[in-house]
Structures are given as C-alpha cells and as structure tokens.
Motif scaffolding. Structure first.
Motif, mmCIF file in Angstrom:
data_model
loop_
_atom_site.group_PDB
_atom_site.id
_atom_site.type_symbol
_atom_site.label_atom_id
_atom_site.label_comp_id
_atom_site.label_asym_id
_atom_site.label_seq_id
_atom_site.Cartn_x
_atom_site.Cartn_y
_atom_site.Cartn_z
ATOM 1 N N MET A 1 -16.271 -22.408 -40.637
ATOM 2 C CA MET A 1 -14.865 -22.093 -40.875
ATOM 3 C C MET A 1 -14.315 -21.128 -39.840
ATOM 4 S SD MET A 1 -13.729 -23.834 -43.424
ATOM 5 C CE MET A 1 -12.247 -22.924 -43.856
ATOM 6 N N SER A 2 -15.140 -20.180 -39.402
ATOM 7 C CA SER A 2 -14.660 -19.192 -38.440
ATOM 8 C C SER A 2 -14.238 -19.846 -37.133
ATOM 9 C CB SER A 2 -15.748 -18.149 -38.186
ATOM 10 O OG SER A 2 -16.025 -17.437 -39.367
ATOM 11 N N GLU A 3 -14.974 -20.882 -36.701
ATOM 12 C CA GLU A 3 -14.636 -21.582 -35.459
ATOM 13 C C GLU A 3 -13.225 -22.143 -35.537
ATOM 14 O OE1 GLU A 3 -16.307 -22.169 -32.656
ATOM 15 O OE2 GLU A 3 -18.441 -21.839 -33.048
ATOM 16 N N GLN A 4 -12.825 -22.620 -36.726
ATOM 17 C CA GLN A 4 -11.507 -23.232 -36.876
ATOM 18 C C GLN A 4 -10.385 -22.217 -36.730
ATOM 19 O OE1 GLN A 4 -11.526 -25.304 -40.613
ATOM 20 N NE2 GLN A 4 -13.354 -26.509 -40.127
ATOM 21 N N LYS A 5 -10.709 -20.936 -36.910
ATOM 22 C CA LYS A 5 -9.690 -19.901 -36.820
ATOM 23 C C LYS A 5 -9.482 -19.397 -35.394
ATOM 24 C CE LYS A 5 -10.711 -18.334 -41.530
ATOM 25 N NZ LYS A 5 -11.194 -17.215 -42.380
ATOM 26 N N LEU A 6 -10.315 -19.835 -34.482
ATOM 27 C CA LEU A 6 -10.131 -19.457 -33.083
ATOM 28 C C LEU A 6 -8.938 -20.194 -32.499
ATOM 29 C CD1 LEU A 6 -13.835 -19.491 -31.813
ATOM 30 C CD2 LEU A 6 -12.428 -17.498 -32.353
ATOM 31 N N ALA A 7 -8.352 -19.600 -31.475
ATOM 32 C CA ALA A 7 -7.193 -20.201 -30.830
ATOM 33 C C ALA A 7 -7.595 -21.447 -30.047
ATOM 34 C CB ALA A 7 -6.530 -19.191 -29.905
ATOM 35 N N LYS A 8 -6.676 -22.383 -29.943
ATOM 36 C CA LYS A 8 -6.804 -23.534 -29.052
ATOM 37 C C LYS A 8 -6.045 -23.222 -27.778
ATOM 38 C CE LYS A 8 -8.907 -25.986 -32.265
ATOM 39 N NZ LYS A 8 -8.989 -24.956 -33.323
ATOM 40 N N ILE A 9 -6.315 -23.996 -26.747
ATOM 41 C CA ILE A 9 -5.692 -23.711 -25.452
ATOM 42 C C ILE A 9 -4.164 -23.740 -25.547
ATOM 43 C CG2 ILE A 9 -5.900 -26.131 -24.739
ATOM 44 C CD1 ILE A 9 -6.001 -22.968 -22.502
ATOM 45 N N ASP A 10 -3.615 -24.648 -26.367
ATOM 46 C CA ASP A 10 -2.157 -24.734 -26.474
ATOM 47 C C ASP A 10 -1.556 -23.533 -27.203
ATOM 48 O OD1 ASP A 10 -2.185 -27.130 -25.141
ATOM 49 O OD2 ASP A 10 -2.114 -28.371 -26.954
ATOM 50 N N ASP A 11 -2.380 -22.792 -27.917
ATOM 51 C CA ASP A 11 -1.904 -21.585 -28.596
ATOM 52 C C ASP A 11 -1.740 -20.413 -27.642
ATOM 53 O OD1 ASP A 11 -2.082 -22.909 -31.100
ATOM 54 O OD2 ASP A 11 -4.207 -22.367 -31.269
ATOM 55 N N VAL A 12 -2.371 -20.513 -26.472
ATOM 56 C CA VAL A 12 -2.420 -19.374 -25.551
ATOM 57 C C VAL A 12 -1.749 -19.676 -24.216
ATOM 58 C CG1 VAL A 12 -3.971 -17.831 -24.266
ATOM 59 C CG2 VAL A 12 -4.514 -18.455 -26.637
ATOM 60 N N ALA A 13 -2.104 -20.788 -23.604
ATOM 61 C CA ALA A 13 -1.581 -21.104 -22.274
ATOM 62 C C ALA A 13 -0.054 -21.173 -22.291
ATOM 63 C CB ALA A 13 -2.160 -22.424 -21.785
ATOM 64 N N ASN A 14 0.530 -20.519 -21.296
ATOM 65 C CA ASN A 14 1.979 -20.501 -21.101
ATOM 66 C C ASN A 14 2.732 -19.759 -22.202
ATOM 67 O OD1 ASN A 14 1.751 -22.121 -18.711
ATOM 68 N ND2 ASN A 14 1.532 -23.923 -20.039
ATOM 69 N N HIS A 15 2.010 -18.988 -22.987
ATOM 70 C CA HIS A 15 2.635 -18.123 -23.988
ATOM 71 C C HIS A 15 2.610 -16.677 -23.498
ATOM 72 C CE1 HIS A 15 3.088 -21.022 -27.355
ATOM 73 N NE2 HIS A 15 2.034 -21.607 -26.795
ATOM 74 N N THR A 16 3.386 -15.836 -24.166
ATOM 75 C CA THR A 16 3.422 -14.411 -23.852
ATOM 76 C C THR A 16 2.872 -13.622 -25.031
ATOM 77 O OG1 THR A 16 5.372 -14.670 -22.432
ATOM 78 C CG2 THR A 16 4.887 -12.452 -23.241
ATOM 79 N N PHE A 17 1.999 -12.665 -24.721
ATOM 80 C CA PHE A 17 1.440 -11.777 -25.737
ATOM 81 C C PHE A 17 1.662 -10.339 -25.300
ATOM 82 C CE2 PHE A 17 -0.792 -15.757 -26.030
ATOM 83 C CZ PHE A 17 -0.869 -15.987 -27.396
ATOM 84 N N ASP A 18 1.891 -9.461 -26.270
ATOM 85 C CA ASP A 18 2.092 -8.055 -25.934
ATOM 86 C C ASP A 18 0.891 -7.499 -25.179
ATOM 87 O OD1 ASP A 18 4.631 -7.772 -27.162
ATOM 88 O OD2 ASP A 18 3.665 -7.642 -29.126
ATOM 89 N N PHE A 19 -0.288 -7.745 -25.723
ATOM 90 C CA PHE A 19 -1.516 -7.247 -25.102
ATOM 91 C C PHE A 19 -2.461 -8.417 -24.863
ATOM 92 C CE2 PHE A 19 0.215 -3.785 -27.632
ATOM 93 C CZ PHE A 19 0.252 -2.741 -26.710
ATOM 94 N N VAL A 20 -2.875 -8.568 -23.626
ATOM 95 C CA VAL A 20 -3.844 -9.601 -23.278
ATOM 96 C C VAL A 20 -5.116 -8.896 -22.823
ATOM 97 C CG1 VAL A 20 -4.337 -11.670 -21.944
ATOM 98 C CG2 VAL A 20 -1.972 -11.116 -22.561
ATOM 99 N N ILE A 21 -6.193 -9.122 -23.562
ATOM 100 C CA ILE A 21 -7.459 -8.442 -23.316
ATOM 101 C C ILE A 21 -8.404 -9.397 -22.596
ATOM 102 C CG2 ILE A 21 -9.449 -7.316 -24.392
ATOM 103 C CD1 ILE A 21 -7.574 -6.541 -26.712
ATOM 104 N N ILE A 22 -8.922 -8.947 -21.476
ATOM 105 C CA ILE A 22 -9.845 -9.746 -20.686
ATOM 106 C C ILE A 22 -11.264 -9.390 -21.111
ATOM 107 C CG2 ILE A 22 -10.633 -10.317 -18.352
ATOM 108 C CD1 ILE A 22 -7.882 -9.260 -17.367
ATOM 109 N N GLY A 23 -11.888 -10.271 -21.868
ATOM 110 C CA GLY A 23 -13.250 -10.045 -22.338
ATOM 111 C C GLY A 23 -13.316 -9.783 -23.825
ATOM 112 N N GLY A 24 -14.014 -10.661 -24.543
ATOM 113 C CA GLY A 24 -14.188 -10.498 -25.980
ATOM 114 C C GLY A 24 -15.563 -9.970 -26.313
ATOM 115 N N GLY A 25 -15.953 -8.900 -25.602
ATOM 116 C CA GLY A 25 -17.265 -8.302 -25.823
ATOM 117 C C GLY A 25 -17.200 -7.143 -26.785
ATOM 118 N N THR A 26 -18.097 -6.195 -26.600
ATOM 119 C CA THR A 26 -18.211 -5.056 -27.509
ATOM 120 C C THR A 26 -16.884 -4.327 -27.634
ATOM 121 O OG1 THR A 26 -20.488 -4.830 -26.714
ATOM 122 C CG2 THR A 26 -19.606 -3.040 -28.059
ATOM 123 N N ALA A 27 -16.341 -3.877 -26.504
ATOM 124 C CA ALA A 27 -15.092 -3.113 -26.522
ATOM 125 C C ALA A 27 -13.888 -4.001 -26.786
ATOM 126 C CB ALA A 27 -14.919 -2.376 -25.193
ATOM 127 N N GLY A 28 -13.865 -5.188 -26.187
ATOM 128 C CA GLY A 28 -12.698 -6.054 -26.284
ATOM 129 C C GLY A 28 -12.361 -6.443 -27.710
#
Length: 631
Positions: A1-28
């Motif tokens: 179920m968790s996989e289904q909650k991740l964004a798809k490319i169309d949810d992100v590409a060519n969109h604007t977000f207040d904060f864009v974080i590069i890296g989904g690691g420990t800190a990100g």
C-alpha cells in the motif's frame, strides 16, 4: 500500500513546489516530514533510488551485510588511490533508496562529545552548540527501555527522548565478547561509562541501537519519518528520480536564485519548478557534485570541466574529513563459551540451540554493533609518546601562523582539534568490538573485482579460518583526523561518479595516533577477561611486531567508517565556508544544504543521530525564515 502513495512522474514533472528536496535519505525524509506538517506549503522529494518498503535487506538487523556492493542499495563509491596509504583506493558505500544510509548503516545510535559541537559554534556558527544539538537529537528519538536490563544497558533517563518518531533500544542479542573486552579495559585503567548519550563519550560502553523492539527490525528515516507522513496531500515523494542539476538565474544584485531542478526518470529528462527553496540533502558525496554540475563552485574547476559558471565559490567540495579505520585485528575465540558471531548465526543448528538456551532471544535474530570504546591519546600510549605527537602538531600550527602556510579557516579548525587532543577528558580514538564477517564468495555474483579486493582486505571478511568458529574482530578509528581532502565533480556528465580524495594520512599525526590505537587494542586483547576467552590472533598474527611493521600493516589494511563531512562546510565565507549558519549557500537566495556535508569538523561519534539533529534544527530554521513556526 505504501508504494501506491508515492508520487508518479506526472505528479511532479512540470509542477511547482514550495520546497524541493534533493535526496530522500536520512536528512531529506526527516526534513520533508517536518516541513510538510504545515498543510499550506508543498514539498517534493526527489530520490535516485527505489522505495525499499518492507524490504528484509533493509529491515533485517543484519540485512546491511547483503546490501554492500549491491547496486540497488549501495552507491558503491570508490576513492582515488590514496598516496599516503600505499596507493590503495577505498570503498565508500552509501545507502541508495528512501532512507539513504539510515537503511544500511550498522544501527548504532550514539551522540558526539559535547566539545565537538561547541567547537562548531566557536568557528563562527551561532546557535550550533551542544545544548541545542542535544535537544534536537532527543526530539528525533523514542527510547524504549529494556524489559530486562542487563548490566551493560546503562543510560540516564534524562539523556533520551521518549516522544520522537524513531524507536531506539538496546540490542537484545550481543556477541558476549564485548563485556570481557570492557573488563580488560578496566584492568588497564579505562572507566565503564554509565551514560554515553549526555555529551561525554569517554570510556567503554554499549550503545543504543536503531532497533524497534516491538518488531526486532531496523528503525530508520523511512519508517520513523516518512511513512507516518505519506498520506499528506502536500507531500510528494518521487523515487528513481536522479537529479542532474539546479537551474538558476542571476539577479541584478549578483545573487543566484534556484528556479527549477533537472532530473532523470524512466530514461527521460524532466524538470520541477522551485517556489521557495531548493534543498540539497544528497549527502556529503553527492551534494557538492550537484552544486558543481549546477555551476556553483570553484571557477577554475568548472571551466576545466566545461560547466558554465553561475557562482564562483571555491570552497565547494573542500575541507573533506572522514573517520579512518584500521581494518580488523581478528581473534579466534574458544568454543563453548557462548560467543556469538554473524557466521555462527547463519548455521540453523546454532540458531536453534541459541534460542532454546536463551528464551529471551527473539526471531528474527541478528547482531548489532554493541561494543564501543572511546579513549584519549593519553590512555593509548606512554606520556612521552602522547606528548611527542601533540608537540608535532603544535609545531606545525606555529609554523603555519608564522608563514601563512595554513589558511586562516583551517588554522582555526586545527586549533579546536588541538585543544581537544590535549584534553585527557576528551576521546580521540574509537575501538570497536565486532562479531561480523562475510562468507567467502557470498556476494561474488554482484561484486566487481575492486570490491573483491576490498572485501578480502577488510576485517569483515574471513578467508583463513574455517566456518563455524567464533571470530571476534577489533577495529580502531581516528575520531578527529587532521587530514583534509576533496570531493569534486569528475566531469560534466552527471552520471559519472565524483572524484573522492580524502587524503588519508596526509597529516602524519593521523597515522601516528592510529598506530598507537592499534597497539593498545592488541594490548587489551591480551589482557585479563578477554585473553582468557581468546585462542589466538589470526590476523595479522604474531609476525607483525615492530613499529615499522605495524605502520605498514595499518596503511595496507585501511578502510573507512563512512562518516564523511565538511564538503560544504558551515563556516564564514572568508574562512572556507560554503553555507552560513542558516545553511544557505553563500551568494544564493534560496539554495540550502541539509546533510552531514555542512559540519566543518568531524565528530567523536557514529554520525547517524547527528544527521537527524541537523535536519530537525534545519526544519525550524526554514520555518522561522518563512514564518511557518506555530506558537
């Protein structure tokens, strides 16, 4: 179920977000979870690796051993050949996927020495002191007290957080060699610590582990921070999104503004627009490379690589520090003495007998690192030798002040390091008791030739002793190295790995200290309780005795501890800084860095808790800057 909650490319590409974080690691992920607590702001995270939800290689206490050199989980970086370590390259593994290295580390939860953090503030970073660090570190943890505490499970109730997102606990399974080693240390005048989480790491102690005792599985950034936040509509997590550069504009006043990020996903190039900030959380290896690929760095380097210069910032990728470690000195232990090692746990018969004889042990069984010992140089060697090493450093610093051969920023760092080295209440080395080894050929199908060489030379692989024999390895590491290195983009191609040159042993004091630590560790192993359990030293063996033999052995058998910092140091700009105390890159309006690369000095600790604390403090800094803090 968790996989289904991740964004798809169309949810992100060519969109604007207040904060864009590069890296989904420990800190990100920690930062994304904190920022997205405000429903009125949008957050996107771009992670190059896969999700790895419910993955036994990540969740299993010993799963990290099967992640090494597997390209799905490990970036598999290698350093350049190290001139001062007999030309050896060194493997720098890093976690690849959501959670980053918090999903493949050795599960130790430790805090640094108080003086380490206060030194960072003294270098020109107001607000980055021990007291604030201590509170932010406790904010991230939820300590679960042991139901049946052992004599080794020592802590202070005031030193642990109880309401944070990360469950931490004392590992239930130990090798049973740690306590005898501590007793041998006591015979040599080393104290047993009753609380190593309050800013005093001196002595011998069992660390807390990132293990959720309810499930006996790894607790990491994904489980602690991401999963509870994944339902938020303002948080978008895109995996397998490889960021290649930050697109910037230069304003009339000459400052640089991030407008968008370029990234690859599914074999195609995409972009995402930045509303408020672009935040680098790609780690101390990738973050400087991405900045340089974006045209921010040393003009001479960028021009040589054919990268258009957007901002000349020469300190990018410099001041790199890494905990250097001599690989394991291995000891064959007596059988029938309840010594547990990773090899023995692979044997179903051994596991069955262990569970039968110890009802408190619960499946899935797995060992964590639980034997840590932090010592000052004054305990390792004679007073004369300790004074000689310290005097050599003092002389070099005096010469640097006189002739200007050491840059002012580095001189200030060295002065802080020297003060700690001279203080016998502040540890300088770490000695680890480890029950881990890889079986020969276990990863052969995935390991390229350079890694085979690494595995054969590191203490985690045993090739000269038959299986089903208890082997305990002792590792020694320098906590605050004086050597400084670099991490730079090697070309304009974002897929090329960066050129990593930590310059191990460029400052001879590092080797001097490590040699004394190695000799002391061998002395401990041949003392008292540990010696009574030990059959023989099987690596390197009794042929290595003289100082020169030991020095060569250390240089030829040298590995990392994977705690890189400093590549985007938080310092005044004229002292070699890349980011200011609010973590903004100098000369930019909206590019921040939130990962271990910002620390200008190495810490006397395993750095996992420090990364989380940095993210927690950064989240409040960012919220304050954008009026997002709630009263």
């Amino acid at each position: 179920m968790s996989e289904q909650k991740l964004a798809k490319i169309d949810d992100v590409a060519n969109h604007t977000f207040d904060f864009v974080i590069i890296g989904g690691g420990t800190a990100g992920l920690a930062l994304a979870a904190r920022l997205s607590e405000d429903p009125n702001i949008s957050v996107a995270v771009l992670e190059a690796g896969k999700a790895h939800f419910n993955d036994e290689l990540v969740l299993g206490v010993q799963g990290w051993m099967r992640q090494f050199m597997n390209p799905e989980y490990d970036w598999r970086f290698f350093t350049l050949p190290q001139v001062h370590a007999n030309g050896k390259p060194t493997l720098w593994s890093r976690g690849k996927g959501l959670g980053g290295s918090s999903g493949m580390n050795f599960l130790m939860w430790t805090r640094p020495q108080r003086q380490d953090i206060d030194a960072i503030e003294a270098l020109g970073n107001p607000g980055w002191n021990w007291e604030r660090f201590y509170e932010y570190s406790k904010k991230t943890e939820r300590f679960v007290s042991p139901q049946k505490a052992t004599v080794e499970d020592r802590y202070s109730k005031d030193a642990v957080g109880t309401n944070g997102p990360l469950p931490i606990s004392f590992a239930p399974t130990v090798s049973n060699a740690e306590q005898p080693f501590r007793k041998s240390l006591e015979e040599l005048g080393v104290n047993i610590s009753n609380d190593a989480l309050s800013g005093d790491t001196l002595g011998a102690w069992k660390p807390v582990s990132i293990i959720d005792p309810a499930t006996n599985t790894r607790s990491y950034s994904t489980t602690g921070y991401l999963l509870p936040a994944l339902d938020r509509p303002n948080l978008h997590i895109l995996t397998e999104a490889y960021v290649t550069r930050i697109f910037t504009e230069t304003t009339d006043d000459g400052s640089v503004v991030a407008r968008a990020l370029e990234f690859e996903h599914g074999g195609k190039t995409h972009s995402v627009s930045v509303g408020k900030e672009a935040i680098l959380s790609a780690g101390a290896i990738k973050s400087p490379q991405i900045l340089e690929l974006s045209g921010i760095g040393d003009r001479a380097l960028l021009e040589r690589l054919g990268i258009p210069v957007k901002l000349d910032l020469p300190a990018v990728g410099t001041n790199v520090q890494e905990h250097g470690c001599h690989n394991a000195t291995a000891y064959l232990m007596q059988e029938g003495k309840n010594i547990i090692t990773s090899d023995l746990l692979r044997d179903p018969d051994f596991r069955a007998k262990l569970v039968e004889s110890s009802p408190d042990y619960a499946e899935p069984l797995g060992l964590a690192f639980t034997g840590l010992n932090f010592l000052p140089i004054q305990k390792l060697t004679s007073p004369a030798r300790a004074a000689e090493i310290i005097s050599s450093i003092e002389a070099k610093l005096a010469q640097g002040r006189a002739n200007g051969s050491i840059p002012p920023g580095l001189q200030a760092q060295y002065e802080q390091q020297l003060a700690m080295l001279k203080d016998p209440a502040v540890p300088d080395v770490e000695i680890m008791v480890t029950p881990f080894s890889f079986k020969p050929g276990e990863r052969a199908s995935l390991v390229p030739p350079p890694a085979v060489i690494w595995l054969l030379t590191t203490g985690f692989l045993r090739v000269d002793v038959a299986a089903k024999k208890p082997i305990i390895a002792i590792l020694s590491a320098v906590c605050r190295p004086f050597s400084r290195g670099t991490i730079h983009a090697a070309s304009a191609d974002p897929k090329d790995p960066p050129a990593i040159d930590p310059q191990y042993f460029a400052e001879s004091a590092d080797l001097d200290i490590l040699v004394e630590a190695w000799k002391f560790a061998r002395k401990v192993a041949n003392t008292g309780a540990f010696k009574e359990l030990m059959v023989a030293e099987v690596s390197p063996g009794p042929d290595v005795q003289t100082n020169e033999q030991i020095r060569e052995h250390v240089k030829n058998n040298f590995v990392t501890v994977w705690h890189t910092c400093g590549s985007l140091s938080m310092l005044p700009k004229d002292k070699g800084g890349v980011v200011n105390p609010k973590l903004k890159v100098y000369g930019t309006q909206n590019i921040r860095v939130v990962d271990l690369s910002i620390l200008p000095l190495q810490l006397t600790t395993h750095t996992q808790s420090a990364v989380y604390a940095i993210a927690e403090q950064a989240a409040d800094i960012i919220k304050e800057d954008h009026d997002l803090l709630r009263k």
